[in-house]
Design a protein around this motif. Sequence first.
Motif, PDB file in Angstrom:
ATOM      1  N   LEU A  37       0.779  -1.300  -0.057  1.00 41.92           N
ATOM      2  CA  LEU A  37       0.001   0.024   0.018  1.00 41.92           C
ATOM      3  C   LEU A  37       0.757   1.160  -0.043  1.00 41.92           C
ATOM      4  N   ALA A  38       1.998   1.261   0.826  1.00 45.42           N
ATOM      5  CA  ALA A  38       2.798   2.367   0.651  1.00 45.42           C
ATOM      6  C   ALA A  38       3.365   2.917  -0.505  1.00 45.42           C
ATOM      7  N   PRO A  39       3.954   2.188  -1.493  1.00 43.26           N
ATOM      8  CA  PRO A  39       4.395   2.555  -2.818  1.00 43.26           C
ATOM      9  C   PRO A  39       3.064   2.717  -3.601  1.00 43.26           C
ATOM     10  N   VAL A  40       2.176   2.163  -3.363  1.00 42.91           N
ATOM     11  CA  VAL A  40       0.790   2.318  -4.230  1.00 42.91           C
ATOM     12  C   VAL A  40       0.581   3.890  -4.106  1.00 42.91           C
ATOM     13  N   LEU A  41       0.280   4.176  -2.889  1.00 48.12           N
ATOM     14  CA  LEU A  41      -0.247   5.480  -2.507  1.00 48.12           C
ATOM     15  C   LEU A  41       0.841   6.430  -3.092  1.00 48.12           C
ATOM     16  N   LEU A  42       2.106   6.426  -2.991  1.00 48.52           N
ATOM     17  CA  LEU A  42       3.042   7.451  -3.413  1.00 48.52           C
ATOM     18  C   LEU A  42       3.111   7.164  -5.047  1.00 48.52           C
ATOM     19  N   HIS A  43       3.123   5.916  -5.661  1.00 49.35           N
ATOM     20  CA  HIS A  43       2.814   6.036  -7.096  1.00 49.35           C
ATOM     21  C   HIS A  43       1.566   6.727  -7.728  1.00 49.35           C
ATOM     22  N   LEU A  44       0.348   6.556  -6.943  1.00 46.93           N
ATOM     23  CA  LEU A  44      -0.697   7.107  -7.310  1.00 46.93           C
ATOM     24  C   LEU A  44      -0.642   8.489  -7.180  1.00 46.93           C
ATOM     25  N   ALA A  45      -0.252   9.096  -6.173  1.00 44.36           N
ATOM     26  CA  ALA A  45      -0.025  10.615  -6.110  1.00 44.36           C
ATOM     27  C   ALA A  45       0.757  11.164  -6.874  1.00 44.36           C
ATOM     28  N   THR A  46       2.023  10.572  -7.395  1.00 47.79           N
ATOM     29  CA  THR A  46       2.989  10.810  -8.476  1.00 47.79           C
ATOM     30  C   THR A  46       2.441  11.024  -9.739  1.00 47.79           C
ATOM     31  N   ASN A  47       1.564   9.987 -10.132  1.00 45.61           N
ATOM     32  CA  ASN A  47       1.129   9.738 -11.658  1.00 45.61           C
ATOM     33  C   ASN A  47      -0.369  10.390 -11.803  1.00 45.61           C
ATOM     34  N   SER A  48      -1.283  10.163 -10.856  1.00 47.39           N
ATOM     35  CA  SER A  48      -2.773  10.948 -10.817  1.00 47.39           C
ATOM     36  C   SER A  48      -2.427  12.075 -10.559  1.00 47.39           C
ATOM     37  N   LEU A  49      -1.878  12.802  -9.642  1.00 43.74           N
ATOM     38  CA  LEU A  49      -1.705  14.120  -9.538  1.00 43.74           C
ATOM     39  C   LEU A  49      -1.112  15.009 -10.472  1.00 43.74           C
ATOM     40  N   GLY A  50      -0.006  13.939 -11.141  1.00 45.32           N
ATOM     41  CA  GLY A  50       0.778  14.502 -12.172  1.00 45.32           C
ATOM     42  C   GLY A  50      -0.224  14.747 -13.647  1.00 45.32           C
ATOM     43  N   VAL A  51      -1.259  13.846 -13.792  1.00 42.84           N
ATOM     44  CA  VAL A  51      -1.890  14.137 -14.847  1.00 42.84           C
ATOM     45  C   VAL A  51      -2.930  15.558 -14.512  1.00 42.84           C
ATOM     46  N   LEU A  52      -3.250  15.661 -13.390  1.00 46.10           N
ATOM     47  CA  LEU A  52      -4.225  17.051 -13.141  1.00 46.10           C
ATOM     48  C   LEU A  52      -3.265  18.017 -13.198  1.00 46.10           C
ATOM     49  N   ALA A  53      -1.957  17.873 -12.738  1.00 49.09           N
ATOM     50  CA  ALA A  53      -0.979  19.440 -12.734  1.00 49.09           C
ATOM     51  C   ALA A  53      -0.809  19.514 -14.031  1.00 49.09           C
ATOM     52  N   ALA A  54      -0.534  18.392 -15.099  1.00 50.20           N
ATOM     53  CA  ALA A  54      -0.084  18.700 -16.398  1.00 50.20           C
ATOM     54  C   ALA A  54      -1.452  19.420 -17.095  1.00 50.20           C
ATOM     55  N   ALA A  55      -2.414  19.102 -16.777  1.00 51.25           N
ATOM     56  CA  ALA A  55      -3.684  19.678 -17.470  1.00 51.25           C
ATOM     57  C   ALA A  55      -3.971  20.979 -17.057  1.00 51.25           C
ATOM     58  N   VAL A  56      -3.765  21.428 -15.771  1.00 53.02           N
ATOM     59  CA  VAL A  56      -3.645  22.833 -15.401  1.00 53.02           C
ATOM     60  C   VAL A  56      -2.535  23.842 -15.857  1.00 53.02           C
ATOM     61  N   ALA A  57      -1.403  23.240 -15.887  1.00 55.55           N
ATOM     62  CA  ALA A  57      -0.054  23.912 -16.321  1.00 55.55           C
ATOM     63  C   ALA A  57      -0.259  23.988 -17.988  1.00 55.55           C
ATOM     64  N   THR A  58      -0.724  23.205 -18.686  1.00 56.86           N
ATOM     65  CA  THR A  58      -0.632  23.101 -20.103  1.00 56.86           C
ATOM     66  C   THR A  58      -1.859  24.331 -20.489  1.00 56.86           C
ATOM     67  N   ARG A  59      -2.973  24.308 -19.615  1.00 56.95           N
ATOM     68  CA  ARG A  59      -3.901  25.144 -19.982  1.00 56.95           C
ATOM     69  C   ARG A  59      -3.551  26.606 -19.646  1.00 56.95           C
ATOM     70  N   ALA A  60      -2.775  26.853 -18.436  1.00 60.83           N
ATOM     71  CA  ALA A  60      -2.081  28.060 -18.111  1.00 60.83           C
ATOM     72  C   ALA A  60      -1.031  28.745 -18.978  1.00 60.83           C
TER      73      ALA A  60
END
Length: 237
Positions: free
Chosen positions: A213-236
């Motif tokens: 569960l520990a690497p799953v949560l870190l991996h999930l935060a890195t990738n899923s939040l990365g998708v959201l961050a990329a979408a925001v940054a690209t639009r900005a």
Amino acid sequence: MDDRPDRRRLALATAGLCVVLVAWNNLVVPALPGRPATAVAANVAATGVLLAGARGAGLTWAELGLARRRLPAGARWGGACAALVLAAYAVALAVPALRPLLADARAEGLDGTAVAIRALVRVPLGTVVWEEVAFRGVLLALACRLLRLPAAVALSCVVFGLWHVRPTLSGLAANDLADGVVATATAVLLTVLWTTAAGLLFTWLRLRSGSLLAPVLLHLATNSLGVLAAAVATRAG
């Protein structure tokens, strides 16, 4: 009693899994029709098959990092790391000079629904759970039965790095980041080294917490939040 036949079978199983994993992400999945939906379905199915095979081969839930008693420790370690990732993305988005580092041409043209599906479905099911079960779960457990811990960790991390060759090529092409064979090869090599190092961090979390569960949560935060961050940054812009 001679245990050499058992070790030979274990070595063959470990080597075979390494080959299958590298080929799966670099050759099989990219060739699937109807991607990305079929890729998610294929990876979910592969996760189930791999877990069933591991249990059938005698690997315990504890060896796979899936013992229930270790879940609280996994949640603590993984949650703390995920919070750090969230803070890093927030800072990068808040500072205009850092936003271009998050931008990704693959996020252009995606509406809110498409971004949500990628962050909440494709990444968790098609990437994170599958990769963590495969590398920090089954491959690491098999390798630990065959090799000393440092060698087992090194093997799983190197294979994890090689797993990212084809996705790296796709990302380079989408963002027009490398021109020519030498530049492309260099970028791929650096990404393989980087993801190998990331695999080492994920593996350390898995071993330190005793839970996948520990690497799953870190991996999930890195990738899923990365998708959201990329979408925001690209639009900005």
